[in-house]
Write a protein that holds these residues in place. Sequence first.
Motif, PDB file in Angstrom:
ATOM      1  N   LYS A  63      46.558  38.880  14.912  1.00 21.10           N
ATOM      2  CA  LYS A  63      47.323  38.169  15.950  1.00 21.10           C
ATOM      3  C   LYS A  63      48.689  38.818  16.154  1.00 21.10           C
ATOM      4  CE  LYS A  63      45.113  33.670  15.239  1.00 21.10           C
ATOM      5  NZ  LYS A  63      45.296  32.290  14.739  1.00 21.10           N
ATOM      6  N   ALA A  64      49.308  39.239  15.057  1.00 24.44           N
ATOM      7  CA  ALA A  64      50.620  39.893  15.176  1.00 24.44           C
ATOM      8  C   ALA A  64      50.501  41.204  15.942  1.00 24.44           C
ATOM      9  CB  ALA A  64      51.208  40.138  13.791  1.00 24.44           C
ATOM     10  N   ASP A  65      49.451  41.975  15.654  1.00 21.63           N
ATOM     11  CA  ASP A  65      49.246  43.239  16.378  1.00 21.63           C
ATOM     12  C   ASP A  65      49.029  42.983  17.867  1.00 21.63           C
ATOM     13  OD1 ASP A  65      49.486  44.590  14.008  1.00 21.63           O
ATOM     14  OD2 ASP A  65      47.335  44.922  13.720  1.00 21.63           O
ATOM     15  N   ALA A  66      48.241  41.927  18.182  1.00 24.09           N
ATOM     16  CA  ALA A  66      47.983  41.600  19.583  1.00 24.09           C
ATOM     17  C   ALA A  66      49.268  41.148  20.275  1.00 24.09           C
ATOM     18  CB  ALA A  66      46.916  40.509  19.681  1.00 24.09           C
ATOM     19  N   ALA A  67      50.065  40.328  19.583  1.00 22.24           N
ATOM     20  CA  ALA A  67      51.329  39.856  20.163  1.00 22.24           C
ATOM     21  C   ALA A  67      52.285  41.022  20.385  1.00 22.24           C
ATOM     22  CB  ALA A  67      51.969  38.806  19.264  1.00 22.24           C
ATOM     23  N   GLU A  68      52.297  41.955  19.435  1.00 24.11           N
ATOM     24  CA  GLU A  68      53.178  43.115  19.565  1.00 24.11           C
ATOM     25  C   GLU A  68      52.767  43.987  20.751  1.00 24.11           C
ATOM     26  OE1 GLU A  68      55.270  46.332  16.547  1.00 24.11           O
ATOM     27  OE2 GLU A  68      53.415  45.333  15.955  1.00 24.11           O
ATOM     28  N   LYS A  69      51.450  44.144  20.943  1.00 24.17           N
ATOM     29  CA  LYS A  69      50.961  44.936  22.088  1.00 24.17           C
ATOM     30  C   LYS A  69      51.311  44.237  23.398  1.00 24.17           C
ATOM     31  CE  LYS A  69      46.853  47.049  24.127  1.00 24.17           C
ATOM     32  NZ  LYS A  69      47.196  46.590  25.481  1.00 24.17           N
ATOM     33  N   ARG A  70      51.092  42.915  23.454  1.00 25.65           N
ATOM     34  CA  ARG A  70      51.432  42.186  24.675  1.00 25.65           C
ATOM     35  C   ARG A  70      52.923  42.278  24.974  1.00 25.65           C
ATOM     36  NH1 ARG A  70      47.627  38.439  22.580  1.00 25.65           N
ATOM     37  NH2 ARG A  70      49.307  37.152  21.743  1.00 25.65           N
ATOM     38  N   LEU A  71      53.719  42.243  23.910  1.00 28.02           N
ATOM     39  CA  LEU A  71      55.173  42.344  24.092  1.00 28.02           C
ATOM     40  C   LEU A  71      55.546  43.709  24.659  1.00 28.02           C
ATOM     41  CD1 LEU A  71      57.778  40.747  23.636  1.00 28.02           C
ATOM     42  CD2 LEU A  71      57.898  41.726  21.342  1.00 28.02           C
ATOM     43  N   ARG A  72      54.927  44.768  24.153  1.00 26.64           N
ATOM     44  CA  ARG A  72      55.179  46.116  24.686  1.00 26.64           C
ATOM     45  C   ARG A  72      54.747  46.210  26.143  1.00 26.64           C
ATOM     46  NH1 ARG A  72      52.961  47.898  19.748  1.00 26.64           N
ATOM     47  NH2 ARG A  72      51.027  48.430  20.852  1.00 26.64           N
ATOM     48  N   ASP A  73      53.556  45.656  26.444  1.00 24.43           N
ATOM     49  CA  ASP A  73      53.048  45.701  27.824  1.00 24.43           C
ATOM     50  C   ASP A  73      53.975  44.940  28.771  1.00 24.43           C
ATOM     51  OD1 ASP A  73      50.927  47.171  26.909  1.00 24.43           O
ATOM     52  OD2 ASP A  73      49.499  45.501  26.894  1.00 24.43           O
ATOM     53  N   LEU A  74      54.448  43.787  28.313  1.00 21.90           N
ATOM     54  CA  LEU A  74      55.366  43.013  29.143  1.00 21.90           C
ATOM     55  C   LEU A  74      56.665  43.777  29.375  1.00 21.90           C
ATOM     56  CD1 LEU A  74      54.844  39.456  27.613  1.00 21.90           C
ATOM     57  CD2 LEU A  74      54.387  40.105  29.985  1.00 21.90           C
ATOM     58  N   GLY A  75      57.155  44.441  28.344  1.00 20.85           N
ATOM     59  CA  GLY A  75      58.371  45.239  28.486  1.00 20.85           C
ATOM     60  C   GLY A  75      58.187  46.371  29.473  1.00 20.85           C
ATOM     61  N   ASP A  76      57.020  47.043  29.382  1.00 14.89           N
ATOM     62  CA  ASP A  76      56.743  48.142  30.317  1.00 14.89           C
ATOM     63  C   ASP A  76      56.639  47.624  31.755  1.00 14.89           C
ATOM     64  OD1 ASP A  76      56.694  49.823  28.163  1.00 14.89           O
ATOM     65  OD2 ASP A  76      54.507  49.927  28.019  1.00 14.89           O
ATOM     66  N   GLU A  77      55.951  46.484  31.927  1.00 15.60           N
ATOM     67  CA  GLU A  77      55.791  45.931  33.266  1.00 15.60           C
ATOM     68  C   GLU A  77      57.133  45.461  33.821  1.00 15.60           C
ATOM     69  OE1 GLU A  77      54.030  44.780  36.798  1.00 15.60           O
ATOM     70  OE2 GLU A  77      53.330  46.102  35.185  1.00 15.60           O
ATOM     71  N   ALA A  78      57.962  44.851  32.974  1.00 22.09           N
ATOM     72  CA  ALA A  78      59.288  44.408  33.419  1.00 22.09           C
ATOM     73  C   ALA A  78      60.135  45.608  33.871  1.00 22.09           C
ATOM     74  CB  ALA A  78      59.993  43.639  32.306  1.00 22.09           C
ATOM     75  N   ALA A  79      60.023  46.721  33.149  1.00 25.30           N
ATOM     76  CA  ALA A  79      60.780  47.926  33.519  1.00 25.30           C
ATOM     77  C   ALA A  79      60.319  48.457  34.878  1.00 25.30           C
ATOM     78  CB  ALA A  79      60.616  48.988  32.444  1.00 25.30           C
ATOM     79  N   ARG A  80      58.990  48.447  35.100  1.00 25.49           N
ATOM     80  CA  ARG A  80      58.470  48.911  36.385  1.00 25.49           C
ATOM     81  C   ARG A  80      58.934  47.991  37.526  1.00 25.49           C
ATOM     82  NH1 ARG A  80      53.861  50.118  33.166  1.00 25.49           N
ATOM     83  NH2 ARG A  80      52.938  48.082  33.617  1.00 25.49           N
ATOM     84  N   ARG A  81      58.858  46.687  37.270  1.00 20.21           N
ATOM     85  CA  ARG A  81      59.302  45.726  38.299  1.00 20.21           C
ATOM     86  C   ARG A  81      60.798  45.882  38.576  1.00 20.21           C
ATOM     87  NH1 ARG A  81      55.607  41.351  38.888  1.00 20.21           N
ATOM     88  NH2 ARG A  81      53.546  42.260  38.535  1.00 20.21           N
ATOM     89  N   GLN A  82      61.579  46.116  37.542  1.00 18.08           N
ATOM     90  CA  GLN A  82      63.013  46.265  37.722  1.00 18.08           C
ATOM     91  C   GLN A  82      63.320  47.496  38.565  1.00 18.08           C
ATOM     92  OE1 GLN A  82      65.459  44.016  36.425  1.00 18.08           O
ATOM     93  NE2 GLN A  82      66.676  45.138  37.939  1.00 18.08           N
ATOM     94  N   GLN A  83      62.545  48.561  38.352  1.00 16.82           N
ATOM     95  CA  GLN A  83      62.749  49.787  39.139  1.00 16.82           C
ATOM     96  C   GLN A  83      62.450  49.527  40.619  1.00 16.82           C
ATOM     97  OE1 GLN A  83      60.416  53.098  37.772  1.00 16.82           O
ATOM     98  NE2 GLN A  83      61.731  54.601  38.752  1.00 16.82           N
TER      99      GLN A  83
END
Length: 332
Positions: A63-83
Amino acid sequence: MLGGSTVRTAATIALAGAATAAGLDGTGQAAPRLTPEQVKARVDKLYQEAETATEKYNAAREKADAAEKRLRDLGDEAARRQQRLNSARDALGSIAAAQYRDGGIAPVARLMLSDAPQQYLDKAVFAERERARQAAAVAEVRRQLREIRQLRGDARMELASLRSQQEELRRQKKTITAKLKEARRLLSQLPPEQRAAAGGEGGTVRQHVAPAAEAPNSRAAAAVAYAYSKLGSPYVWGASGPHAFDCSGLTQAAYRAAGIALPRTTYAQINAGRRVSRSELRPGDLVFFYSGISHVGLYVGNGRMIHAPNPSAPVRLAPIDQMPFAGATRVV
């Protein structure tokens, strides 16, 4: 004032009382020494409890690995949206600057003062379209802002989930370490020849052993072949290969070698295929033990399995009737 002999007598009496209270007069009850059978029973129980904690650790880590991956994906998507948002804001800024340069004269006045009214009217139509485009651009910026706020909210939730799972990992690791430490302490009290018998379970550890029975299909055969190739590998809690395993880590790795993705824990693996009865077992089936489904092995035929038992014993062949049978699953 007391004389020297009186003081000595009183001291002697006091010391004798203290010795009696401490059990030094031979009447104190020392803790009874455990027999090798009792040590084995306690060690087996500790290993089972440690394995239950290990499966909880594996679940928390998954679960921690899955949460960490989702957190990374959300960060990447937020960066793209911000751009994209920054680009949209720049476009709005350009429109606002053009309007500022155009001045603040009312449209009717500009029409009356124009040398080319038709040309002005054409420009006015174009300007109206631009205003509509600008309104759409503003709406898009607002939508992107809402999405970014939502992404950041989701990221905060995932971070909280990750921290919760990390705390669960620490708790289970502490439990496992304590159980294994107590097991080692009990085993250390036995002579070497008795220690080996009490610390491990019956089974065979041999490399290059021919499978006991033919598997029903190529994938089950590949899983069984992988398990045989890992005989003698050490047990390490939380490990899933390629050089060390815990029980569910071994079965997961065996089926991974056969091209099938199994869940990480015993609790999930028992539901990863079709349930079969003990009388229906075929090589490649997963066999589970204890009421809490805390142990799993890979059935290889003739009443035997290959499994990773506990820290005192490597991956080995063993009869399936040496532990309380809880069920079986056919993956393929």
